[in-house]
Design an enzyme around this catalytic site. Structure first.
Site: not given
Ligand code: IPE
Ligand code: IPE
Ligand code: MG
Length: 244
Positions: A22, A24, A26-27, A35, A39, A73, A133, A198
């Site tokens: 979470d 992205n 605000r960054w 925005r 992302h 969104r 992984l 969330s």
């Protein structure tokens, strides 16, 4: 001076870490960028973190990339995220031969564009036998949606006579979840200072330890992950029991 011996960790390295990526937006805002740039930076951070986690020997990493609620969104933002997803999947498909980790997806696929569904299937097939992984990407994922799909599937089996209501236990429920082959996460990390779930992995996080980082997702690094693992190793997990 005597050296202070570090105490032995209580918990071994977790097998499965789940992350709510979470912050992205605000960054990007902090930098005066759209925005979508946030992302993009978030996708790059995931790329680096997955590589680092693979080198650490982590078995499972589940990342929340797009929730069932994120469709609310703006069309522009959703389209931007889907665009980046296409690019991310394409790069992974190209690099799959050189990498030793598996990538698959949890969530409800039918709402994703057909070409994205195809890319996901391609990537899953290409990487399914890799030893490293297991990267699980949650896309159009919601914990409640996953539980509803599982309940419907079980109800269908009961109606068809192949499942008795009394047989439904935790194992049977687990078998009907998107995460049926994955152990529950021992550690759940959320970035950006928000402290809520969330709609992420509602069933699976029943006894996970939570770690909330103030860092925005694009700034989160493997060093932060190592610190979170280290802190986790000293958590006293009780599972409802009590120590003598
Ligand atoms: C997380 O970053 C990515 C997605 C939810 C797709 P956000 O876009 O939620 O970033 P903030 O919370 O607005 O900063
Ligand atoms: C959760 O973040 C979903 C993802 C990171 C993909 P949100 O930013 O959508 O969650 P809320 O709205 O702050 O609860
Ligand atoms: Mg957010």
């Amino acid at each position: 001076m005597d050296q202070i011996n570090p105490t032995t960790p209580i918990n071994p390295m977790p097998r499965h870490i789940a992350i709510i990526m979470d912050g992205n937006g605000r960054w990007a805002k902090k930098r005066g960028l759209p925005r979508k740039a946030g992302h993009k930076a978030g996708a790059d951070a995931l790329e680096k973190l997955a590589k680092g986690a693979n080198e650490l020997g982590l078995e499972h990493l589940t990342v929340y990339a797009f929730s069932t609620e994120n469709w609310k969104r703006s069309d522009e933002e959703v389209a931007g995220i889907m665009d980046l997803l296409r690019r991310y999947l394409k790069e992974h498909i190209k690099a799959a031969k050189r990498r030793n980790f598996k990538v698959d997806m949890i969530g409800e696929r039918s709402r994703l564009a057909p070409d994205i569904q195809e890319q996901i299937a391609t990537l899953e097939n290409l990487t399914k036998d890799r030893p490293g992984l297991n990267l699980h990407i949650a896309l159009n994922y919601g914990g409640r949606d996953e539980l509803l799909r599982a309940m419907r599937a079980m109800a269908r089996e009961v109606a068809a006579g192949s499942l008795q209501p009394e047989q439904i236990d935790e194992e049977v429920v687990k078998r009907h979840l998107d995460t049926k082959d994955i152990p529950d996460p021992e550690l759940m990390i959320r970035t950006s200072g928000e402290e809520r779930i969330s709609n992420f992995l509602l069933w699976q996080l029943a006894y996970a330890e939570f770690d909330f980082s103030p860092k925005l997702w694009p700034d989160y690094t493997i060093e932060d992950l190592k610190e979170a693992i280290y802190a986790y190793q000293y958590r006293d997990r009780r599972f409802g029991g009590r120590k003598e």
